[in-house]
Design a protein around this motif. Structure first.
Motif, PDB file in Angstrom:
ATOM      1  N   PHE A   1       0.825  -1.206   0.000  1.00 49.63           N
ATOM      2  CA  PHE A   1       0.000   0.000   0.000  1.00 49.63           C
ATOM      3  C   PHE A   1       0.861   1.259   0.000  1.00 49.63           C
ATOM      4  N   LEU A   2       1.958   1.242   0.748  1.00 53.02           N
ATOM      5  CA  LEU A   2       2.858   2.396   0.780  1.00 53.02           C
ATOM      6  C   LEU A   2       3.467   2.639  -0.595  1.00 53.02           C
ATOM      7  N   CYS A   3       3.937   1.583  -1.245  1.00 58.68           N
ATOM      8  CA  CYS A   3       4.511   1.733  -2.585  1.00 58.68           C
ATOM      9  C   CYS A   3       3.471   2.224  -3.588  1.00 58.68           C
ATOM     10  N   ALA A   4       2.247   1.699  -3.501  1.00 52.69           N
ATOM     11  CA  ALA A   4       1.189   2.147  -4.406  1.00 52.69           C
ATOM     12  C   ALA A   4       0.861   3.620  -4.172  1.00 52.69           C
ATOM     13  N   GLY A   5       0.827   4.030  -2.903  1.00 50.32           N
ATOM     14  CA  GLY A   5       0.555   5.429  -2.586  1.00 50.32           C
ATOM     15  C   GLY A   5       1.649   6.357  -3.084  1.00 50.32           C
ATOM     16  N   LEU A   6       2.895   5.941  -2.908  1.00 52.17           N
ATOM     17  CA  LEU A   6       4.004   6.761  -3.394  1.00 52.17           C
ATOM     18  C   LEU A   6       4.006   6.837  -4.919  1.00 52.17           C
ATOM     19  N   LEU A   7       3.717   5.735  -5.588  1.00 51.54           N
ATOM     20  CA  LEU A   7       3.621   5.743  -7.045  1.00 51.54           C
ATOM     21  C   LEU A   7       2.520   6.695  -7.498  1.00 51.54           C
TER      22      LEU A   7
ATOM     23  N   GLY B   1       1.216   9.225  -5.762  1.00 50.96           N
ATOM     24  CA  GLY B   1       1.496  10.599  -5.377  1.00 50.96           C
ATOM     25  C   GLY B   1       2.616  11.259  -6.153  1.00 50.96           C
ATOM     26  N   TYR B   2       3.649  10.501  -6.478  1.00 55.00           N
ATOM     27  CA  TYR B   2       4.821  11.113  -7.103  1.00 55.00           C
ATOM     28  C   TYR B   2       4.911  10.902  -8.613  1.00 55.00           C
ATOM     29  N   VAL B   3       4.139   9.960  -9.156  1.00 60.16           N
ATOM     30  CA  VAL B   3       4.225   9.704 -10.591  1.00 60.16           C
ATOM     31  C   VAL B   3       2.901  10.020 -11.291  1.00 60.16           C
ATOM     32  N   LEU B   4       1.809   9.443 -10.815  1.00 56.18           N
ATOM     33  CA  LEU B   4       0.549   9.560 -11.549  1.00 56.18           C
ATOM     34  C   LEU B   4      -0.107  10.931 -11.412  1.00 56.18           C
ATOM     35  N   ILE B   5      -0.111  11.507 -10.209  1.00 54.33           N
ATOM     36  CA  ILE B   5      -0.745  12.826 -10.039  1.00 54.33           C
ATOM     37  C   ILE B   5      -0.018  13.905 -10.836  1.00 54.33           C
TER      38      ILE B   5
END
Length: 112
Positions: free
Chosen positions: A13-19, A21-25
């Protein structure tokens, strides 16, 4: 064994959130709130993505969702209480539900 699965799920979940937040948004991909899309009103959770992104970037103020900012320590307390005092945890859970519902109504009335 159970703890390892929980840690692995948390890391995922942390990796998905970081992906997200920092890549998709930054690329323009944001998940819309289905409640807001249908009703035009903000739900009690609207703004949590911006709140988490602000915290990741070290911006603690302004908060994008004051209701969740106030409720967060109580939610953590609920997680602690549920194993030791289940009746108290049930009461706290209902208090949090009432608070977040009231927050959802008030934020739409006040335009927050």
């Amino acid at each position: 064994m159970r703890r390892n699965k929980a840690l692995l799920a948390g890391a995922g979940f942390l990796c998905a959130g970081l992906l997200y937040g920092y890549v998709l948004i930054p690329l323009g991909f944001r998940m819309p709130c289905p409640f807001r899309r249908v009703t035009g009103l903000r739900c009690p959770g609207c703004g949590i993505t911006d709140l988490c992104l602000g915290l990741l970037h070290g911006r603690f103020l302004p908060s994008y969702n004051w209701g969740l900012t106030v409720a967060a320590p109580w939610i953590l307390g609920l997680l602690w209480l549920q194993r030791r005092y289940p009746k108290a945890a049930g009461a706290l859970a209902w208090v949090l539900v009432a608070f977040l519902l009231a927050w959802g109504v008030l934020r739409n009335l006040w335009g927050i």
